[in-house]
Design an enzyme around this catalytic site. Structure first.
Site, PDB file in Angstrom:
ATOM      1  N   ASP A 219      -1.484 -10.236 -10.611  1.00  0.00           N
ATOM      2  CA  ASP A 219      -2.253 -11.729 -10.359  1.00  0.00           C
ATOM      3  C   ASP A 219      -2.905 -11.710  -8.887  1.00  0.00           C
ATOM      4  OD1 ASP A 219      -1.293 -12.503 -12.815  1.00  0.00           O
ATOM      5  OD2 ASP A 219       0.951 -13.283 -12.002  1.00  0.00           O
TER       6      ASP A 219
ATOM      7  N   LYS B 227      -7.431  -9.620 -10.036  1.00  0.00           N
ATOM      8  CA  LYS B 227      -8.216  -8.486 -10.598  1.00  0.00           C
ATOM      9  C   LYS B 227      -9.500  -8.615 -11.588  1.00  0.00           C
ATOM     10  CE  LYS B 227      -4.369  -6.793 -12.080  1.00  0.00           C
ATOM     11  NZ  LYS B 227      -3.316  -7.850 -11.527  1.00  0.00           N
ATOM     12  N   GLY B 228      -9.137  -9.684 -12.327  1.00  0.00           N
ATOM     13  CA  GLY B 228      -9.972 -10.343 -13.389  1.00  0.00           C
ATOM     14  C   GLY B 228     -11.239 -10.272 -12.715  1.00  0.00           C
TER      15      GLY B 228
ATOM     16  N   GLY C 274      -2.365 -11.122 -17.678  1.00  0.00           N
ATOM     17  CA  GLY C 274      -3.113 -12.585 -17.780  1.00  0.00           C
ATOM     18  C   GLY C 274      -4.325 -12.492 -17.007  1.00  0.00           C
ATOM     19  N   HIS C 275      -5.505 -12.287 -17.472  1.00  0.00           N
ATOM     20  CA  HIS C 275      -6.547 -12.204 -16.514  1.00  0.00           C
ATOM     21  C   HIS C 275      -7.608 -13.379 -16.741  1.00  0.00           C
ATOM     22  CE1 HIS C 275      -6.362  -7.670 -16.122  1.00  0.00           C
ATOM     23  NE2 HIS C 275      -5.420  -8.157 -15.776  1.00  0.00           N
TER      24      HIS C 275
ATOM     25  N   THR D   9       7.932 -11.093 -19.270  1.00  0.00           N
ATOM     26  CA  THR D   9       6.625 -12.191 -20.075  1.00  0.00           C
ATOM     27  C   THR D   9       7.301 -12.133 -21.687  1.00  0.00           C
ATOM     28  OG1 THR D   9       5.575 -10.374 -20.622  1.00  0.00           O
ATOM     29  CG2 THR D   9       4.808 -11.325 -18.698  1.00  0.00           C
TER      30      THR D   9
ATOM     31  N   GLY E   7       2.867 -19.729 -17.886  1.00  0.00           N
ATOM     32  CA  GLY E   7       2.879 -20.913 -17.245  1.00  0.00           C
ATOM     33  C   GLY E   7       4.050 -21.126 -16.130  1.00  0.00           C
TER      34      GLY E   7
ATOM     35  N   PRO F  79       5.794 -21.083 -12.948  1.00  0.00           N
ATOM     36  CA  PRO F  79       5.440 -21.457 -11.501  1.00  0.00           C
ATOM     37  C   PRO F  79       5.651 -20.050 -10.445  1.00  0.00           C
ATOM     38  CG  PRO F  79       7.275 -22.832 -11.757  1.00  0.00           C
ATOM     39  CD  PRO F  79       7.044 -22.001 -12.942  1.00  0.00           C
TER      40      PRO F  79
HETATM   41  P1  GDP Z   1      -5.125 -10.879 -12.281  1.00  0.00           P
HETATM   42  O1  GDP Z   1      -4.233 -11.077 -13.261  1.00  0.00           O
HETATM   43  O2  GDP Z   1      -5.041 -10.040 -11.206  1.00  0.00           O
HETATM   44  O3  GDP Z   1      -6.455 -10.678 -13.082  1.00  0.00           O
HETATM   45  O4  GDP Z   1      -5.291 -12.498 -11.750  1.00  0.00           O
HETATM   46  P2  GDP Z   1      -5.155 -13.646 -12.548  1.00  0.00           P
HETATM   47  O5  GDP Z   1      -6.391 -14.164 -13.218  1.00  0.00           O
HETATM   48  O6  GDP Z   1      -3.929 -13.759 -13.236  1.00  0.00           O
HETATM   49  O7  GDP Z   1      -5.084 -14.793 -11.408  1.00  0.00           O
HETATM   50  C1  GDP Z   1      -5.584 -15.033 -10.503  1.00  0.00           C
HETATM   51  C2  GDP Z   1      -6.184 -16.411 -10.262  1.00  0.00           C
HETATM   52  O8  GDP Z   1      -6.666 -16.918  -9.149  1.00  0.00           O
HETATM   53  C3  GDP Z   1      -7.335 -16.989 -11.388  1.00  0.00           C
HETATM   54  O9  GDP Z   1      -6.879 -18.171 -11.697  1.00  0.00           O
HETATM   55  C4  GDP Z   1      -8.481 -16.610 -10.662  1.00  0.00           C
HETATM   56  O10 GDP Z   1      -9.552 -17.652 -11.149  1.00  0.00           O
HETATM   57  C5  GDP Z   1      -8.031 -17.008  -9.345  1.00  0.00           C
HETATM   58  N1  GDP Z   1      -8.760 -16.238  -8.323  1.00  0.00           N
HETATM   59  C6  GDP Z   1      -9.119 -15.172  -8.097  1.00  0.00           C
HETATM   60  N2  GDP Z   1      -9.673 -15.016  -6.970  1.00  0.00           N
HETATM   61  C7  GDP Z   1      -9.696 -16.121  -6.025  1.00  0.00           C
HETATM   62  C8  GDP Z   1      -9.973 -16.478  -4.884  1.00  0.00           C
HETATM   63  O11 GDP Z   1     -10.618 -15.759  -3.927  1.00  0.00           O
HETATM   64  N3  GDP Z   1      -9.677 -17.847  -4.378  1.00  0.00           N
HETATM   65  C9  GDP Z   1      -9.122 -18.500  -5.408  1.00  0.00           C
HETATM   66  N4  GDP Z   1      -8.660 -19.793  -4.794  1.00  0.00           N
HETATM   67  N5  GDP Z   1      -8.563 -18.237  -6.727  1.00  0.00           N
HETATM   68  C10 GDP Z   1      -9.070 -16.929  -6.820  1.00  0.00           C
HETATM   69  P1  IMO Z   2      -1.428  -9.158 -14.405  1.00  0.00           P
HETATM   70  O1  IMO Z   2      -2.083  -8.077 -15.211  1.00  0.00           O
HETATM   71  C1  IMO Z   2       2.398 -10.540 -12.507  1.00  0.00           C
HETATM   72  C2  IMO Z   2       5.949  -8.835 -14.507  1.00  0.00           C
HETATM   73  C3  IMO Z   2       6.809  -9.881 -14.985  1.00  0.00           C
HETATM   74  C4  IMO Z   2       8.347  -9.222 -14.802  1.00  0.00           C
HETATM   75  C5  IMO Z   2       7.972  -7.846 -15.166  1.00  0.00           C
HETATM   76  C6  IMO Z   2       8.319  -7.100 -16.426  1.00  0.00           C
HETATM   77  O2  IMO Z   2      -1.837 -10.668 -14.980  1.00  0.00           O
HETATM   78  O3  IMO Z   2      -1.515  -9.179 -13.152  1.00  0.00           O
HETATM   79  P2  IMO Z   2       7.102  -7.478 -18.626  1.00  0.00           P
HETATM   80  O4  IMO Z   2       6.764  -8.535 -19.627  1.00  0.00           O
HETATM   81  O5  IMO Z   2       5.916  -6.607 -18.208  1.00  0.00           O
HETATM   82  O6  IMO Z   2       8.046  -6.567 -19.296  1.00  0.00           O
HETATM   83  O7  IMO Z   2       7.779  -8.024 -17.343  1.00  0.00           O
HETATM   84  O8  IMO Z   2       6.843  -7.752 -14.790  1.00  0.00           O
HETATM   85  N1  IMO Z   2       4.605  -8.983 -14.843  1.00  0.00           N
HETATM   86  C7  IMO Z   2       3.615  -9.598 -14.455  1.00  0.00           C
HETATM   87  N2  IMO Z   2       3.589 -10.189 -13.198  1.00  0.00           N
HETATM   88  N3  IMO Z   2       1.213 -10.078 -13.267  1.00  0.00           N
HETATM   89  C8  IMO Z   2       1.436  -9.593 -14.698  1.00  0.00           C
HETATM   90  O9  IMO Z   2       0.027  -9.019 -15.076  1.00  0.00           O
HETATM   91  C9  IMO Z   2       2.532  -9.205 -14.969  1.00  0.00           C
HETATM   92  N4  IMO Z   2       2.803  -8.331 -16.038  1.00  0.00           N
HETATM   93  C10 IMO Z   2       4.405  -8.392 -16.116  1.00  0.00           C
HETATM   94  O10 IMO Z   2       6.744 -11.360 -14.584  1.00  0.00           O
HETATM   95  O11 IMO Z   2       8.907  -9.439 -13.660  1.00  0.00           O
HETATM   96 MG    MG Z   3      -2.654 -12.338 -14.085  1.00  0.00          MG
END
Ligand code: GDP
Ligand code: IMO
Ligand code: MG
Length: 448
Positions: A12, A15-16, A39-40, A127, A317, A319
């Protein structure tokens, strides 16, 4: 050439957003590990797309490939594709025939095993998508691969071997009464056979399966640019992360070669960009030395960052837990991945705070450590050695994004310089907000 995008912390990192931006300069976007645990979030033309399995690049009209290192739940795959089509897109997604299939019993076992482990604090907070049990079957040589879905005889044979074992595991080891539970279908060979054979027919009808290594190498030979989209992050890598609170695959850059069939010499000859969140977020369990949870004021600060940064799991979802940036974790990631550059996201979220700290090092029994210890037990005993930074003020981040690097507040620039120096890699981009336009791009890895 290839560009590999890797999460440098705990997933998280945003990366997306970067895959979306640089994916625009690529022809093919490839996932090489993980499954629908990712989750991207991608924002494109004002629409937000939440993707778990389909490579983010598919939103921008690129070919998306799920490599052999992925575990694929066909139900999620087709749901996401259908949703994107309903939103007016025409995603072109190919799946490696060597990728493994997540079956319903994997999800059931993921859930009941986590529950069993929770008594001993060993649950990873997964997850619940069946990721671990599917990789277990892959390593145990009893998995079912995408290619098997296309051949009903093979599919039947594999199910007849695997399903009774899984049923015995669920019943004998975990005490699940399969027949009277809600999960009877998940262990019913005939039901599974019909459902997964139908998925195979759809994959074949839409010509979606490929020999990924060959497909991608042909693309490279034809001069195409490849972007590898890592899911998860380095510290939840099964080998390099905080075992056992990890995912079951290799998000680190080496996984891009193994999980796609493109040679390591090719991946290593390209760029590897580490995505860094300016603080830490964590959806799972396990220790977290820089976590903001010790005092009321720390918890308040964590609540503030969580709300402002929208730190709630995209998939579940939940926190997310919040902490200060952990520099030993980043140094570990820089070494394990060989970053040629980094992107730092979320500096806007830290704006306006009274104090900003970084875990510069760890104190472990009086010894100062600059990188992560290899056992989680030792890591859990590390106290962060904090370094304070001058806070930066809240500004109009959209305007900053439009004006560029010089518009970033000086104190935030000092913070960025520090990160870049510590990981010994240049900054290619800075995230200043969630929108696609809210990124200050300094360099394009495809042009290095
Ligand atoms: P990923 O799993 O690494 O692709 O990241 P996620 O999409 O799960 O979580 C990143 C969240 O942060 C998303 O809701 C993005 O829209 C948001 N996001 C990404 N870059 C930034 C940033 O520079 N600032 C803020 N406020 N949000 C960001
Ligand atoms: P993205 O690509 C953050 C965490 C889970 C748990 C551990 C193992 O959005 O960055 P799993 O279901 O993979 O067997 O769970 O890894 N986890 C993540 N945490 N971002 C993710 O993906 C994750 N995918 C799995 O919360 O601790
Ligand atoms: Mg994510």
């Amino acid at each position: 050439m290839t560009v590999t995008i890797v999460g440098s912390q705990l997933g998280d990192e945003g990366k997306g957003a970067l895959v979306d931006i640089w994916g625009g300069d690529s022809d093919v976007v490839v996932r090489y590990q993980g499954g629908d645990n990712a989750g991207h979030t991608v924002v494109h033309d004002g629409t937000e797309y939440k993707l778990s399995l389909v490579p983010s690049g598919a939103v921008r009209g690129k070919i998306g490939v799920l490599g052999n290192g992925c575990v694929v739940n066909p139900e999620t795959l087709f749901d996401e594709l259908d949703t994107l089509r309903d939103q007016g897109l025409d995603p072109d997604v190919r799946i490696a025939r060597r990728a493994h299939v997540i079956l319903p019993y994997h999800r059931v076992i993921d859930g009941i095993e986590e529950e069993a482990k929770s008594d001993d604090d060993l649950a990873a907070g997964t997850t619940g998508r069946g990721i671990g049990p599917t990789y277990e079957d892959k390593a145990g040589r009893r998995g079912i691969r995408i290619g098997d879905l296309l051949d009903p005889d093979v599919l039947r044979e594999r199910l007849e071997y695997a399903v009774p074992q899984k049923r015995t595991l669920a019943e004998e080891a975990y005490g699940l009464d399969v027949a009277t539970s809600d999960h009877a279908d998940a262990f019913d060979i005939d039901h599974l056979f019909e459902t997964y054979r139908a998925y195979g027919e759809r994959l074949a009808a839409e010509s979606m399966t490929v020999n990924a290594g060959e497909f991608l190498t042909d693309k490279l030979d034809a001069g195409d640019e490849l972007l590898f989209e890592g899911a998860q992050g380095t510290s939840i890598d099964i080998d390099h992360g905080i075992y056992p609170y990890v995912t079951s695959s290799n998000p680190t850059a080496g996984g891009a070669a193994v999980g796609s069939g493109v040679a390591p010499t090719v991946v290593g000859g390209g760029e590897v960009v580490g995505i860094v969140k300016a603080y830490l977020s964590r959806v799972g369990t396990g220790p977290l030395p820089t976590e903001l949870d010790g005092t009321d004021s720390e918890e308040e600060l964590a609540d503030f960052i969580r709300e402002k940064g929208g730190e709630f799991g995209t998939v579940t979802g939940r926190p997310r837990r919040i902490g200060w940036l952990d520099m030993p974790m980043l140094r570990h990631a820089a070494r394990a991945n060989g970053f040629t550059g980094i992107a730092v996201n979320h500096i806007d979220v830290l704006a306006g705070l009274d104090e900003i700290n970084v875990g510069h090092a760890y104190d472990l029994d009086g010894e100062e450590l600059l990188t992560m210890p290899a056992t989680t037990e030792r890591w859990s005993r590390c106290d962060p050695v904090l370094r304070s930074f001058e806070p930066w003020e809240e500004v109009d981040w959209s305007a900053v994004a439009a004006e560029g690097y010089d518009a970033i507040p000086d104190n935030a620039q000092a913070y960025l310089d520090y990160i870049s120096a510590e990981v010994d890699a240049p900054i290619y981009a800075i995230g200043v907000g969630p929108g696609r336009d809210e990124t200050v791009v300094l360099d394009n890895p495809f042009e290095q």
